[in-house]
Design a protein around this motif. Sequence first.
Motif, mmCIF file in Angstrom:
data_model
loop_
_atom_site.group_PDB
_atom_site.id
_atom_site.type_symbol
_atom_site.label_atom_id
_atom_site.label_comp_id
_atom_site.label_asym_id
_atom_site.label_seq_id
_atom_site.Cartn_x
_atom_site.Cartn_y
_atom_site.Cartn_z
ATOM 1 N N GLU A 59 0.860 -1.180 0.000
ATOM 2 C CA GLU A 59 0.000 0.000 0.000
ATOM 3 C C GLU A 59 0.897 1.231 0.000
ATOM 4 O O GLU A 59 1.855 1.323 0.779
ATOM 5 C CB GLU A 59 -0.914 0.040 1.226
ATOM 6 C CG GLU A 59 -1.788 1.316 1.239
ATOM 7 C CD GLU A 59 -2.894 1.316 2.286
ATOM 8 O OE1 GLU A 59 -2.973 0.370 3.095
ATOM 9 O OE2 GLU A 59 -3.676 2.290 2.278
ATOM 10 N N LEU A 62 1.142 8.166 2.086
ATOM 11 C CA LEU A 62 1.736 9.497 1.993
ATOM 12 C C LEU A 62 2.435 9.906 3.286
ATOM 13 O O LEU A 62 1.922 9.665 4.378
ATOM 14 C CB LEU A 62 0.630 10.505 1.668
ATOM 15 C CG LEU A 62 1.067 11.945 1.404
ATOM 16 C CD1 LEU A 62 1.826 12.044 0.093
ATOM 17 C CD2 LEU A 62 -0.150 12.867 1.386
ATOM 18 N N LEU A 73 2.692 11.975 9.701
ATOM 19 C CA LEU A 73 1.722 11.020 9.183
ATOM 20 C C LEU A 73 0.501 11.766 8.652
ATOM 21 O O LEU A 73 0.217 12.887 9.092
ATOM 22 C CB LEU A 73 1.293 10.058 10.296
ATOM 23 C CG LEU A 73 2.405 9.227 10.938
ATOM 24 C CD1 LEU A 73 1.852 8.384 12.080
ATOM 25 C CD2 LEU A 73 3.063 8.339 9.885
ATOM 26 N N ASN A 118 -4.487 5.071 -2.277
ATOM 27 C CA ASN A 118 -5.692 5.594 -1.622
ATOM 28 C C ASN A 118 -6.287 6.758 -2.410
ATOM 29 O O ASN A 118 -5.578 7.693 -2.780
ATOM 30 C CB ASN A 118 -5.365 6.084 -0.215
ATOM 31 C CG ASN A 118 -5.051 4.942 0.732
ATOM 32 O OD1 ASN A 118 -5.935 4.235 1.198
ATOM 33 N ND2 ASN A 118 -3.765 4.731 0.997
ATOM 34 N N SER A 120 -9.242 9.843 -2.186
ATOM 35 C CA SER A 120 -10.018 10.542 -1.169
ATOM 36 C C SER A 120 -11.385 10.877 -1.756
ATOM 37 O O SER A 120 -11.600 10.747 -2.960
ATOM 38 C CB SER A 120 -9.309 11.817 -0.743
ATOM 39 O OG SER A 120 -9.533 12.835 -1.699
ATOM 40 N N GLU A 150 -7.871 2.272 -3.527
ATOM 41 C CA GLU A 150 -8.592 2.082 -2.263
ATOM 42 C C GLU A 150 -9.561 3.230 -2.031
ATOM 43 O O GLU A 150 -9.185 4.406 -2.129
ATOM 44 C CB GLU A 150 -7.603 2.003 -1.085
ATOM 45 C CG GLU A 150 -6.657 0.823 -1.191
ATOM 46 C CD GLU A 150 -5.989 0.475 0.133
ATOM 47 O OE1 GLU A 150 -6.183 1.212 1.120
ATOM 48 O OE2 GLU A 150 -5.284 -0.556 0.170
ATOM 49 N N GLY A 239 -3.798 -3.844 10.149
ATOM 50 C CA GLY A 239 -3.277 -3.544 11.475
ATOM 51 C C GLY A 239 -2.929 -4.748 12.332
ATOM 52 O O GLY A 239 -3.083 -4.718 13.555
ATOM 53 N N TYR A 260 2.133 -4.177 11.204
ATOM 54 C CA TYR A 260 3.513 -4.050 11.632
ATOM 55 C C TYR A 260 4.184 -5.417 11.787
ATOM 56 O O TYR A 260 5.390 -5.537 11.641
ATOM 57 C CB TYR A 260 3.597 -3.275 12.950
ATOM 58 C CG TYR A 260 3.116 -1.843 12.866
ATOM 59 C CD1 TYR A 260 2.927 -1.220 11.621
ATOM 60 C CD2 TYR A 260 2.870 -1.101 14.018
ATOM 61 C CE1 TYR A 260 2.496 0.105 11.552
ATOM 62 C CE2 TYR A 260 2.450 0.221 13.950
ATOM 63 C CZ TYR A 260 2.252 0.814 12.719
ATOM 64 O OH TYR A 260 1.832 2.116 12.658
HETATM 65 P P1 C2E Z 1 -5.494 3.571 5.552
HETATM 66 O O1 C2E Z 1 -5.674 3.701 4.097
HETATM 67 O O2 C2E Z 1 -6.475 2.712 6.270
HETATM 68 O O3 C2E Z 1 -4.012 3.049 5.762
HETATM 69 C C1 C2E Z 1 -3.606 2.138 6.746
HETATM 70 C C2 C2E Z 1 -3.043 2.852 7.957
HETATM 71 O O4 C2E Z 1 -2.809 1.924 8.992
HETATM 72 C C3 C2E Z 1 -1.696 3.541 7.675
HETATM 73 O O5 C2E Z 1 -1.641 4.719 8.458
HETATM 74 C C4 C2E Z 1 -0.721 2.494 8.214
HETATM 75 O O6 C2E Z 1 0.532 3.039 8.556
HETATM 76 C C5 C2E Z 1 -1.477 2.014 9.424
HETATM 77 N N1 C2E Z 1 -1.048 0.695 9.875
HETATM 78 C C6 C2E Z 1 -0.695 -0.376 9.125
HETATM 79 N N2 C2E Z 1 -0.394 -1.435 9.884
HETATM 80 C C7 C2E Z 1 -0.543 -1.035 11.170
HETATM 81 C C8 C2E Z 1 -0.371 -1.711 12.425
HETATM 82 O O7 C2E Z 1 -0.009 -2.873 12.522
HETATM 83 N N3 C2E Z 1 -0.640 -0.958 13.539
HETATM 84 C C9 C2E Z 1 -1.038 0.355 13.482
HETATM 85 N N4 C2E Z 1 -1.254 0.995 14.619
HETATM 86 N N5 C2E Z 1 -1.224 0.992 12.305
HETATM 87 C C10 C2E Z 1 -0.970 0.303 11.169
HETATM 88 P P2 C2E Z 1 -1.132 6.121 7.890
HETATM 89 O O8 C2E Z 1 -0.013 5.888 6.912
HETATM 90 O O9 C2E Z 1 -0.893 7.008 9.057
HETATM 91 O O10 C2E Z 1 -2.348 6.654 7.046
HETATM 92 C C11 C2E Z 1 -3.559 6.999 7.647
HETATM 93 C C12 C2E Z 1 -4.645 7.224 6.643
HETATM 94 O O11 C2E Z 1 -4.335 8.358 5.813
HETATM 95 C C13 C2E Z 1 -4.797 6.081 5.644
HETATM 96 O O12 C2E Z 1 -5.523 5.037 6.246
HETATM 97 C C14 C2E Z 1 -5.525 6.776 4.526
HETATM 98 O O13 C2E Z 1 -6.883 6.913 4.811
HETATM 99 C C15 C2E Z 1 -4.887 8.152 4.541
HETATM 100 N N6 C2E Z 1 -3.827 8.202 3.512
HETATM 101 C C16 C2E Z 1 -2.549 7.782 3.581
HETATM 102 N N7 C2E Z 1 -1.889 7.988 2.423
HETATM 103 C C17 C2E Z 1 -2.781 8.567 1.584
HETATM 104 C C18 C2E Z 1 -2.717 9.030 0.219
HETATM 105 O O14 C2E Z 1 -1.702 8.910 -0.478
HETATM 106 N N8 C2E Z 1 -3.849 9.583 -0.290
HETATM 107 C C19 C2E Z 1 -5.001 9.699 0.442
HETATM 108 N N9 C2E Z 1 -6.076 10.255 -0.157
HETATM 109 N N10 C2E Z 1 -5.093 9.269 1.696
HETATM 110 C C20 C2E Z 1 -4.007 8.713 2.270
#
Ligand code: C2E
Length: 292
Positions: A59, A62, A73, A118, A120, A150, A239, A260
Amino acid sequence: AAKAEGGHRVQLFDLAMRQAADERYRCIEDLRVSLTSGAFEVHYQPLVTMADRRPFGFEALLRWRHPTRGLLLPGSFLTEAESIGLMVPIGEFVVQQVCRQIGIWREVGLRPGRIAINLSRNDFQLGANIAGLTEAIVEAGVEPAQIEFEVSETVAFGTRGEEVVEVLLELRRQGFSIALDDFGTGHASLMHLHRLPVDTIKLDRSFIVEMADSVIDRALVRAVAALGRDLGMRVLAEGIETEEQATAVRELGCECGQGYLFGRPMTAETATDWLARHKPGAMPNFSAEAAR
Ligand code: C2E
Ligand code: MG
Ligand code: MG
Ligand code: MG
């Protein structure tokens, strides 16, 4: 005296509000500059099949390498980015980076599998340009089959759900696949799942966290896994951090996972080393995909 104290409190409150507003304003100013100054990065987190823990893709996530605040983050800046209409350009940036990286990996003989990007809700609104994204992908020489888009459940089942479904159908016609993100956090109904053109259901992390103590969450994971199987959709648990969670998820019938325990989001460079050490397996095959 009480009145004076109250007044004092109001002043403090005003001050805190002012500071919050100032900080927000500064964040917004920084954001505008960052998009053009190379301060955004895309990190990559492995997606694995539960049976053998081999990666079948990544995945794209950003990150913002802030000049003073460190690596940020999305949770700490996406709301601000959205408020100034930056989500569409951010989407273009991510697509461009992912295509570039797939090209780099191809050159050194690494096969990353399918990359999930992802979208939005802004990507589905008036003035957005999903066709621009898909054209950029094809022009970069990337096969649509290499990309999964996604879309969070709240967007897919939201007020403009019908229009979103139209766009998703078109993406699928072009050969892209679709994942329903954060499944279970909104109002999605299991009854309506079959109406969405979805290849992968991503079970939200909250269910995985609570699973050990919650009969309800275990039942839900099991039900979604079974439904996914019947509808020919892949079910992925988000997660996963512990062996216990991995075992439970597998026993409940989820075929894919992310977390993780298997790999954190990594910079492109780290992901390259990681890929060289972990041979990706074949994309798990499912009836719906085979039938298409
Ligand atoms: P998401 O699409 O549900 O992405 C999964 C999130 O879960 C990611 O957080 C990832 O780092 C986190 N994660 C994965 N495995 C684990 C784990 O074992 N434990 C925990 N605690 N967390 C885990 P991240 O990178 O902070 O991103 C948060 C949200 O931000 C994403 O949720 C997504 O909705 C949005 N996002 C991230 N990158 C992009 C992007 O390029 N474009 C858009 N539009 N949204 C983004
Ligand atoms: Mg996602
Ligand atoms: Mg997710
Ligand atoms: Mg999530």
